[in-house]
Design an enzyme around this catalytic site. Structure first.
Site, PDB file in Angstrom:
ATOM      1  N   PRO A  31       0.850  -1.192   0.000  1.00 20.40           N
ATOM      2  CG  PRO A  31       0.013  -1.032   2.191  1.00 20.40           C
ATOM      3  CD  PRO A  31       0.867  -1.877   1.299  1.00 20.40           C
ATOM      4  CG  LEU A  32       3.475   2.526  -2.103  1.00 18.14           C
ATOM      5  CD1 LEU A  32       4.115   2.454  -3.482  1.00 18.14           C
ATOM      6  CD2 LEU A  32       4.514   2.939  -1.068  1.00 18.14           C
ATOM      7  CB  CYS A 115       1.376   5.042   8.941  1.00 14.49           C
ATOM      8  SG  CYS A 115       1.532   6.694   8.255  1.00 14.49           S
ATOM      9  CE  LYS A 154       3.575  -2.159   4.277  1.00 20.24           C
ATOM     10  NZ  LYS A 154       3.846  -0.790   4.777  1.00 20.24           N
ATOM     11  CG  ASN A 215       7.809  -3.378   3.166  1.00 17.78           C
ATOM     12  OD1 ASN A 215       7.523  -2.450   3.926  1.00 17.78           O
ATOM     13  ND2 ASN A 215       7.904  -3.196   1.864  1.00 17.78           N
ATOM     14  N   GLY A 216      10.956  -3.552   2.806  1.00 21.74           N
ATOM     15  CA  GLY A 216      12.007  -2.559   3.052  1.00 21.74           C
ATOM     16  C   GLY A 216      13.175  -2.791   2.126  1.00 21.74           C
ATOM     17  CB  SER A 239       7.412   0.022  -0.701  1.00 21.92           C
ATOM     18  OG  SER A 239       6.869  -1.010   0.079  1.00 21.92           O
TER      19      SER A 239
END
Ligand SMILES: Cc1cc2nc3c(=O)[nH]c(=O)nc-3n(C[C@H](O)[C@H](O)[C@H](O)COP(=O)(O)O)c2cc1C
Length: 352
Positions: A31-32, A115, A154, A215-216, A239
């Site tokens: 998600p972005l 976030c 997430k 992720n990352g 991402s």
């Protein structure tokens, strides 16, 4: 030279199982916010038809007070698999929002607990939930009760270096009923700086039974393979590497399935994609879509002589035809300068 170990290849050839929901790809589009709308997801899905995609994060409190679903929650009936991501700190509002997400067509509901943005954390959402694990647990329990699709989380590895709490936190999420967890290997304090610490993803994988997604810093096929090898994660989520490059998820997926590296798109192909993206955003959102398209177009315009000048012009576009003309002229220039048809094999695009 990128290679996959036989063990990894055997594991990755199996579908990703999110409880009873099966996904035929181990590469996910993250998600972005401000990016992964229906138009962007359609482009990514062209190259990665099997991959799980996520909407931008949707505010559950906001949803409680409006009758009409926001555009960011809109899902094309043909796009599967799809997850709708929600954020908030109120379990009741999140449960209510999750029901609406499922009615809209979500295959899974994802809760944003990562976030770092102040506006979100000061209201108790996003990564601030890492500091309130009991609230995070209550959220997962209530959302799981409310819907019959898998609920996923997430998050990040912790609030800051003094509070890397992900091992306990992830276990709590699993115990509360989460069916998959995506771990962005940075703390909240890191924002998007420094390297993602994949070693923490490996440690999470050791303590959980549900799938763990790494992720990352997944900016290339090579990075994806390294992350999968080093962490034992069940999949990777791309991402920032997809900004101006909706080809990445498909490139990684193709490699994991076949062991073959796809040739990267040429600058002309990227500009053609930018053109399509702009046109589609305009059709979908009107003038607001054109303003949103500015950043996308500047991300696409990289890796050729004259790109910086073009980016400057694209960043000011306020009319769809002006943007299309600029791109068309840039393509013509590239053709005249012999950029067709293919890039040299070692050409790389530095994204972001
Ligand atoms: C512009 C932008 C918007 C983002 N929006 C979201 C979001 O809505 N929900 C979410 O969970 N993460 C969001 N993220 C975080 C990314 O999904 C991802 O976790 C992070 O960028 C780390 O991956 P990367 O190093 O490959 O970029 C956002 C990141 C960026 C740069």
């Amino acid at each position: 030279m990128v290679t996959l170990s036989p063990n990894l290849q055997a594991k990755l050839s199996q579908p990703l199982k999110i409880d009873s929901f099966e996904v035929k790809s181990r590469v996910l589009q993250s998600p972005l916010s401000g990016v992964t709308d229906l138009v962007f997801r359609r482009l990514v899905r062209r190259y990665a038809p099997d991959s799980m995609m996520y909407t931008e994060m949707v505010n559950a409190t906001g949803l409680h007070y409006v009758k009409q679903l926001p555009k960011i929650m809109e899902v094309d009936p043909n796009e599967r698999p799809i997850s709708i991501q929600l954020f908030d700190c109120r379990p009741d509002f999140l449960a209510e929002a999750a029901v609406k997400a499922v009615a809209e067509g979500a295959d899974t509901v994802d809760i944003n607990m990562g976030c770092p943005v102040n506006k979100i954390t000061k209201n108790g959402g996003g990564s601030s939930l890492l500091r309130q694990p009991e609230v995070a647990e209550a959220i997962v329990r209530e959302v799981v009760q409310a819907v019959d699709v898998p609920v996923t989380v997430k998050t990040r590895i912790g609030w800051n270096d003094q509070e890397i709490t992900i091992l306990d936190f992830a276990k709590r999420m699993e115990d509360a009923g989460a069916k998959m967890i995506t771990v962005h290997g940075r703390t909240r304090a890191q924002g998007y700086n420094g390297n993602a610490r994949w070693e923490w993803i490996a440690r999470v994988k050791e303590v959980l039974s549900i799938p763990v997604i790494g992720n990352g810093d997944i900016f290339s096929v090579e990075a994806a393979v390294k992350c999968l090898e080093q962490t034992g994660a069940d999949g990777v989520m791309c991402s920032r590497g997809t900004l101006g490059y909706p080809f990445l998820v498909g490139e990684i997926d193709h490699f994991l399935k076949t062991g073959e590296l796809l040739a990267p798109p040429t600058p002309i192909q990227r500009l053609e994609c930018a053109r399509e993206h702009l046109q589609a955003l305009w059709e979908y959102k009107g003038d607001r879509g054109v303003r949103q398209a500015r950043k996308h177009m500047t991300w696409y315009a990289k890796g050729f002589v004259g790109a910086a000048d073009l980016r400057g012009k694209l960043s000011l576009v306020d009319d769809v035809n002006q943007g299309l003309d600029l791109i068309d002229r840039a393509i013509e220039n590239l053709v005249q300068n012999g950029y067709e048809p293919e890039l040299e094999a070692d050409s790389s695009f530095a994204l972001v």
